[in-house]
Each structure stands twice: as C-alpha cells, then as structure tokens.
Motif scaffolding. Sequence first.
Motif, PDB file in Angstrom:
ATOM      1  N   ALA A   1       4.424   9.051   2.091  1.00 28.53           N
ATOM      2  CA  ALA A   1       5.092  10.288   2.793  1.00 28.53           C
ATOM      3  C   ALA A   1       5.174  10.065   4.521  1.00 28.53           C
ATOM      4  O   ALA A   1       6.012  11.027   5.014  1.00 28.53           O
ATOM      5  CB  ALA A   1       4.106  11.334   2.300  1.00 28.53           C
ATOM      6  N   GLY A   2       4.385   9.270   4.808  1.00 31.36           N
ATOM      7  CA  GLY A   2       4.360   9.050   6.279  1.00 31.36           C
ATOM      8  C   GLY A   2       5.756   8.081   6.560  1.00 31.36           C
ATOM      9  O   GLY A   2       6.573   7.544   6.046  1.00 31.36           O
ATOM     10  N   SER A   3       5.687   7.945   8.177  1.00 29.90           N
ATOM     11  CA  SER A   3       6.833   7.114   8.881  1.00 29.90           C
ATOM     12  C   SER A   3       6.254   5.799   8.773  1.00 29.90           C
ATOM     13  O   SER A   3       5.441   5.198   9.294  1.00 29.90           O
ATOM     14  CB  SER A   3       7.008   7.667  10.104  1.00 29.90           C
ATOM     15  N   GLN A   4       7.149   5.104   8.335  1.00 27.77           N
ATOM     16  CA  GLN A   4       6.889   3.196   8.461  1.00 27.77           C
ATOM     17  C   GLN A   4       6.708   2.897   9.779  1.00 27.77           C
ATOM     18  O   GLN A   4       6.297   2.016   9.945  1.00 27.77           O
ATOM     19  CB  GLN A   4       7.849   2.603   7.614  1.00 27.77           C
ATOM     20  N   ILE A   5       7.657   3.406  10.641  1.00 23.78           N
ATOM     21  CA  ILE A   5       7.778   3.020  11.888  1.00 23.78           C
ATOM     22  C   ILE A   5       6.318   3.151  12.500  1.00 23.78           C
ATOM     23  O   ILE A   5       6.104   2.351  13.368  1.00 23.78           O
ATOM     24  CB  ILE A   5       8.692   3.748  12.832  1.00 23.78           C
ATOM     25  N   VAL A   6       5.777   4.339  12.378  1.00 21.79           N
ATOM     26  CA  VAL A   6       4.525   4.698  12.970  1.00 21.79           C
ATOM     27  C   VAL A   6       3.282   3.889  12.546  1.00 21.79           C
ATOM     28  O   VAL A   6       2.599   3.097  13.296  1.00 21.79           O
ATOM     29  CB  VAL A   6       4.072   6.335  12.570  1.00 21.79           C
ATOM     30  N   GLN A   7       3.455   3.646  11.115  1.00 20.04           N
ATOM     31  CA  GLN A   7       2.313   2.716  10.732  1.00 20.04           C
ATOM     32  C   GLN A   7       2.646   1.311  10.768  1.00 20.04           C
ATOM     33  O   GLN A   7       1.418   0.566  11.214  1.00 20.04           O
ATOM     34  CB  GLN A   7       2.555   2.768   9.080  1.00 20.04           C
ATOM     35  N   GLN A   8       3.771   0.678  11.067  1.00 24.94           N
ATOM     36  CA  GLN A   8       4.002  -0.565  11.425  1.00 24.94           C
ATOM     37  C   GLN A   8       3.693  -0.847  12.732  1.00 24.94           C
ATOM     38  O   GLN A   8       3.200  -1.943  13.281  1.00 24.94           O
ATOM     39  CB  GLN A   8       5.397  -1.138  11.018  1.00 24.94           C
TER      40      GLN A   8
ATOM     41  N   ALA B 110       0.755  -1.161  -0.127  1.00 26.52           N
ATOM     42  CA  ALA B 110      -0.067   0.018  -0.181  1.00 26.52           C
ATOM     43  C   ALA B 110       0.891   1.327  -0.039  1.00 26.52           C
ATOM     44  O   ALA B 110       0.499   2.282  -0.702  1.00 26.52           O
ATOM     45  CB  ALA B 110      -0.828  -0.108   1.481  1.00 26.52           C
ATOM     46  N   ARG B 111       2.001   1.124   0.690  1.00 24.21           N
ATOM     47  CA  ARG B 111       2.773   2.383   0.841  1.00 24.21           C
ATOM     48  C   ARG B 111       3.495   2.627  -0.693  1.00 24.21           C
ATOM     49  O   ARG B 111       3.845   3.901  -1.223  1.00 24.21           O
ATOM     50  CB  ARG B 111       3.994   2.144   1.784  1.00 24.21           C
TER      51      ARG B 111
END
Length: 392
Positions: free
Chosen positions: A61-68, A52-53
Amino acid sequence: MPSQEQEAALAEHCRHARFVWNLALEQWSMWRPGRRVATPSYGVQSVQLTEARAVTPWLRAGSQIVQQQALRDFRQAVTNFYNGSHRRPTWRRAGRHEGFRVTGAQSRRIERLSRKWGRVLIPKAGWVKFRLSRTLPDAKSYRVTRDGTGRWHLAFAVVPEPVPAPGNGEVVGMDRGVVVSVALSTGELLTVPRLRRTERARMLRLQRRLARAKRGSNRRGRLRAAIAKLKSREVDRRKNWVEQTSTDVARRFDVIGVEDLRVTNMTRSARGTLDDPGRNVQQKAGLNRAILANAWGLLVARLEDKAPGRVAKVHPAHTSQTCSRCGTVDREARESQAAYRCRSCGHSAHADTNAACNIAARTIAAGRAVTARRDLGLSRSAKREPQLAASV
C-alpha cells in the motif's frame, strides 16, 4: 503544511522507510568474521523488497519509490562507514527518525503558487503545500522530515554556490568557548542566543512535572510535547545564528583560522564502565552540554561549506596560555575566564580575544594566509616582478 489526510500518508511513508532501513541493517549486522555467507547486496535486497511487497499488503500500500530509496540511503551509509567518513549505521526509532526521500521524476513535480507558497506532488499524498523560504532550486531529490514538535519540513538536495572571498587579504582567528561562543581576533565577542529567562523557568517546571508523570499516560505525552516545543525554539535560534555568523565571517575575511578540535571526541561521555568508572562525571556532562549548545562543530562545518579552501585549522595547544604580543607561554597569565594579563610584557586583553589573535598568528605562520606583500598565499601576487630561474 499538509492536511490531516496528507499528514497520515506522510507518517505512513516514514514508517515504511524506517521499516525497510531497519531490515537492511539487521541483515548487514548478522555478518561476523569467519562466516562464508556474505550479507545481501543492494541488488539482492531490492529483489527481496519486491517479493515482500507482493506478500505484505501493508508494504504494497506504500510507495515503492520511498521504500527503494531507503535501501539506497542504507547502501550509501554503509559505504560512508567503510570509507571512514561516517559512523556505523544505527537503528531508526519512531518519534526520532521520521523522514523519507523522493528522487527521480517524482522529485521534479514542484510548483510555485505565490511569493510565499509552493506545492509539491508527493507519492500517495497528492499535492502538499509548503512555505517558501528561498527561491525554488533545480533539485533532483528532496527529503521530507518531521521534528519532535510535529512540524513537517521539506529540504531540496542542492549544493549552493560558495560565498565569494572579499579579496582584501585579511585573516581572522576564531576561538570557540562555552561562555563566549566565538571570539574573533578583531575583538568581537559573539554568543549563541539561548532561551529567555521566562522560557528557562517554564522548561524547568515542565521537566519537574514530567519526572512525576506516570509513564505511558496522556499527561506525560503532553508534557513531552511541550518540552520538545521549547527545545525546538532553542535549536532554531542556534542554527539561525550559525548561518548568519558563518556567512558574515566568510564575506568579510579571505582566510579564517580555527583550532583543529575533535568535537566528537571531546563530548563523549566520561561514565566509563563498571570495572573502570569515570571521574567527575557530572562536571564532564555539563561541559559536554555547553560545548554542544555553542555549536562548535556546526559552525566550522558551515564555514567550510561556504568558504571552501579558505578555512585553516591550526594546532590548538597553548592558544589560551600564550601572550599574543610577546609570545610568552604562562599558565598563570589567565587570571579568570575572561581576563588575561601577561606577566612578562604586561599585555592585558580578553582571554578569548587573546587566544583568537594567537590562532590568527599561527594561520599566517603556517603559510596559508598572507605573504609579506599582504596578499593571499594561495595565489600569486599581480605586483610581483618575474623571478629569473636560478642557474645550476
């Protein structure tokens, strides 16, 4: 204390975390009994998030750490639900569930600037200053949240050390009420601080103006923000009172007796259904608000955190109708909310204090508190002589 640019980046992190959580919840909610296809696991959802990213610029554009981490939080919520320790995961709404968590090496980038200030490196936001309320801990993760008034909070995930027991062998009973928040068996009456008279009057005026405001208007938004600011003051005072009270009780007494109450069940709505409507709904709603305003559940939860193994829960039946001196159970002995007078022995006391004494007596009788030698039943007395084993 983020700047305007940093605040926009933090708000975007909150939207990403909420979006990923709701997508995971939607996939999990699609399962029904009898379906052969199982809902995607955490590993499958992680792969889907990467895909999806790749095709969604907004997510990329966001942080993968936050989303994961939002996926990990959802997995833990589902596990807690199946274990029976938490309720079913629910949808996260904008304006109510604003927050995200950072773990791993990123969460260790914290610096102390002065006695009152520090800064933390948040992905995509840079170094953000925050006000120090205590010593910086050695944390492995932290959570950033925003409350209803727009204030940002930074919380480190650390398990604090429990409050040490005084070792005096004393037992205290705590009776929770709606007029007197907590009554101790020592005779102390403690009350949660509320809004002042002028603040309550302002709250009433704002609520009346909000009822007349047009939905979606700027005026309605300003009124809601003003009401949220007043309510946040009350919540802050209540939480501060709970922390101070629980710490003080844990330091003064070895064993703390409380009633085993199901606060969640007690504060459920009594509206019922269309076919079977409830009775005295307004009165029950008022009682629910009073119970929640006195922080019944939060106080016991913080006591169990600060004094693990020293909080004893006793059966709550007839604690307010039993005489703490002679043990007579009489429903008519409680003359009013505050007055208790036993018709058998003539004992009179504050009704809540009398109930707290009964809770303390039940705690002792349960064998969780004090033995005949006035020491804790959880450990062996150092003054007791060795007992010979009985011969068969």
